[in-house]
Design an enzyme around this catalytic site. Structure first.
Site, PDB file in Angstrom:
ATOM      1  N   ASN A  31       0.657  -1.035  -0.119  1.00 26.96           N
ATOM      2  CA  ASN A  31      -0.385   0.279  -0.099  1.00 26.96           C
ATOM      3  C   ASN A  31       0.809   1.018  -0.327  1.00 26.96           C
ATOM      4  OD1 ASN A  31      -2.779   0.926   2.702  1.00 26.96           O
ATOM      5  ND2 ASN A  31      -2.472   1.150   0.214  1.00 26.96           N
TER       6      ASN A  31
ATOM      7  N   CYS B  81      -4.516  -3.572   2.843  1.00 22.15           N
ATOM      8  CA  CYS B  81      -5.744  -2.440   3.573  1.00 22.15           C
ATOM      9  C   CYS B  81      -5.481  -2.047   5.204  1.00 22.15           C
ATOM     10  CB  CYS B  81      -6.707  -1.914   2.609  1.00 22.15           C
ATOM     11  SG  CYS B  81      -8.194  -0.379   3.297  1.00 22.15           S
ATOM     12  N   GLY B  82      -4.840  -0.901   5.455  1.00 21.13           N
ATOM     13  CA  GLY B  82      -4.324  -1.658   6.936  1.00 21.13           C
ATOM     14  C   GLY B  82      -5.427  -1.403   7.982  1.00 21.13           C
TER      15      GLY B  82
ATOM     16  N   ARG C 284     -11.730   2.250  -0.641  1.00 25.08           N
ATOM     17  CA  ARG C 284     -12.420   3.397  -2.005  1.00 25.08           C
ATOM     18  C   ARG C 284     -11.654   4.504  -2.475  1.00 25.08           C
ATOM     19  NH1 ARG C 284     -15.834   6.738   2.646  1.00 25.08           N
ATOM     20  NH2 ARG C 284     -13.646   6.999   3.366  1.00 25.08           N
TER      21      ARG C 284
ATOM     22  N   ASN D 177      -7.082  10.079  -0.501  1.00 25.20           N
ATOM     23  CA  ASN D 177      -7.326   8.516  -1.568  1.00 25.20           C
ATOM     24  C   ASN D 177      -7.216  10.217  -3.495  1.00 25.20           C
ATOM     25  OD1 ASN D 177      -8.131   6.390  -0.259  1.00 25.20           O
ATOM     26  ND2 ASN D 177      -9.879   7.806  -0.174  1.00 25.20           N
TER      27      ASN D 177
ATOM     28  N   CYS E 209      -6.080   6.431   7.278  1.00 24.22           N
ATOM     29  CA  CYS E 209      -5.169   5.073   6.928  1.00 24.22           C
ATOM     30  C   CYS E 209      -4.675   4.417   7.626  1.00 24.22           C
ATOM     31  CB  CYS E 209      -4.413   6.151   5.328  1.00 24.22           C
ATOM     32  SG  CYS E 209      -4.235   4.674   4.876  1.00 24.22           S
TER      33      CYS E 209
HETATM   34  N1  API Z   1      -9.150   4.292   1.235  1.00 25.00           N
HETATM   35  C1  API Z   1      -9.773   4.094   2.739  1.00 25.00           C
HETATM   36  C2  API Z   1      -8.906   5.245   2.563  1.00 25.00           C
HETATM   37  C3  API Z   1      -7.296   4.406   3.422  1.00 25.00           C
HETATM   38  C4  API Z   1      -7.427   2.824   3.368  1.00 25.00           C
HETATM   39  C5  API Z   1      -6.005   2.489   3.307  1.00 25.00           C
HETATM   40  N2  API Z   1      -5.386   2.548   2.880  1.00 25.00           N
HETATM   41  C6  API Z   1      -5.495   1.794   4.991  1.00 25.00           C
HETATM   42  O1  API Z   1      -4.415   1.225   4.809  1.00 25.00           O
HETATM   43  O2  API Z   1      -5.937   1.893   6.172  1.00 25.00           O
HETATM   44  C7  API Z   1     -11.169   5.037   2.740  1.00 25.00           C
HETATM   45  O3  API Z   1     -11.364   6.199   1.958  1.00 25.00           O
HETATM   46  O4  API Z   1     -11.764   4.248   3.835  1.00 25.00           O
END
Ligand code: API
Length: 263
Positions: A13, A200-201, A191, A65, A74
């Site tokens: 990521n 995605c963390g 998203r 994003n 994130c």
């Molecule tokens: N795209 C996610 C935010 C980044 C989440 C992801 N990259 C992580 O590591 O948590 C959203 O709009 O809810």
């Protein structure tokens, strides 16, 4: 405007990071952020973060994003921003920073991994064939028998743009329970990236919470993703999840400068 950037990734990521302690980048537009994250015409990343100064914390985290819109928390980004802070000389045993979902604690561990404390989760909605929960960002979590074979883009896009989620959006996670009770494989449609990301963390955290194996007390879940392995530890206390820690690698890839037009 000539802009100096730093490229980091946490289990695939990936992020553009800007040192904004002098507030020089506060007025970036949605189009400019989208350009910087573009994998053909810009630097390329799933998201962009500003490291801002803050009077009461080691720093403030602002997350955007790849579509250029400011977004919610994130998890991998937070871990990469802590590693960046450490790399530029903000040295702390324990970091305390502020993000859109409140304050976070984090540490750079001796093995180079970064542990990030996520906010408590006090509600998981069970919807029959999936779960809905918020781990700093909203997540849809669905169990699948063979996630490696799944068309994550097609299946994730369908759910993300369904009538329930079309307006606000949601991150869609597909989870496979592996043989070991404390090991899962997770793939995520994100998203604001509007595609599958390598991990995605907050999604990994959400998938781990719904995959708990100790009904009460401490849980450790190892999470495999396309981009590598993360771990999530937490205490399950009744219907609440507390002391949630997301741990994994966070590395600098390169740094550079780029000319930014007033797009
Ligand atoms: N795209 C996610 C935010 C980044 C989440 C992801 N990259 C992580 O590591 O948590 C959203 O709009 O809810």
């Amino acid at each position: 405007m000539k802009l100096t950037f730093y490229k980091y990734q946490g289990t695939g990521n990936d992020f553009v990071i800007l040192d904004n302690r002098n507030n020089g980048y506060a007025s970036l537009t949605k189009n400019q952020i989208n350009f910087l994250c573009d994998r053909r015409f810009g630097i390329g990343a799933d998201g962009l973060m500003l490291l801002n100064s803050h009077p009461s914390y080691d720093f403030e985290m602002k997350y955007y994003n790849a579509d250029g819109g400011e977004s919610t928390m994130c998890g991998n980004g937070g871990r990469c921003l802590v590693k960046f802070a450490n790399d530029i000389g903000i040295l702390k045993e324990s970091y305390h920073f502020i993000a859109i979902d409140g304050e976070h604690e984090a540490s750079v561990d001796l093995d180079g991994t970064v542990s990030l404390k996520m906010n408590d989760v006090n509600e998981i909605q069970y919807k029959g064939d999936h779960f809905i929960l918020n781990t700093g960002s909203p997540h849809y979590v669905q169990s699948k028998s063979d996630v490696q074979q799944l068309d994550v883009y097609k299946e994730g896009h369908k759910i993300r743009y369904s009538p329930s989620f079309e307006k606000e959006g949601i991150n869609v996670n597909f989870v496979e329970q592996l043989e070991a009770a404390d090991k899962i494989f997770v793939r995520t449609y994100e998203r604001g990236v509007e595609d599958e990301t390598y991990s995605c963390g907050t999604g990994v955290t959400a998938a781990a919470l719904v995959s708990y194996h100790n009904e009460n007390g401490f849980n450790h879940v190892d999470v495999l993703t396309k981009g590598g392995q993360l771990s999530v530890e937490f205490d399950k206390i009744g219907d609440s999840f507390k002391n949630i820690w997301l741990t994994g690698p966070a590395e600098k890839v390169f740094e550079g400068t780029i000319a930014l037009n007033t797009v």
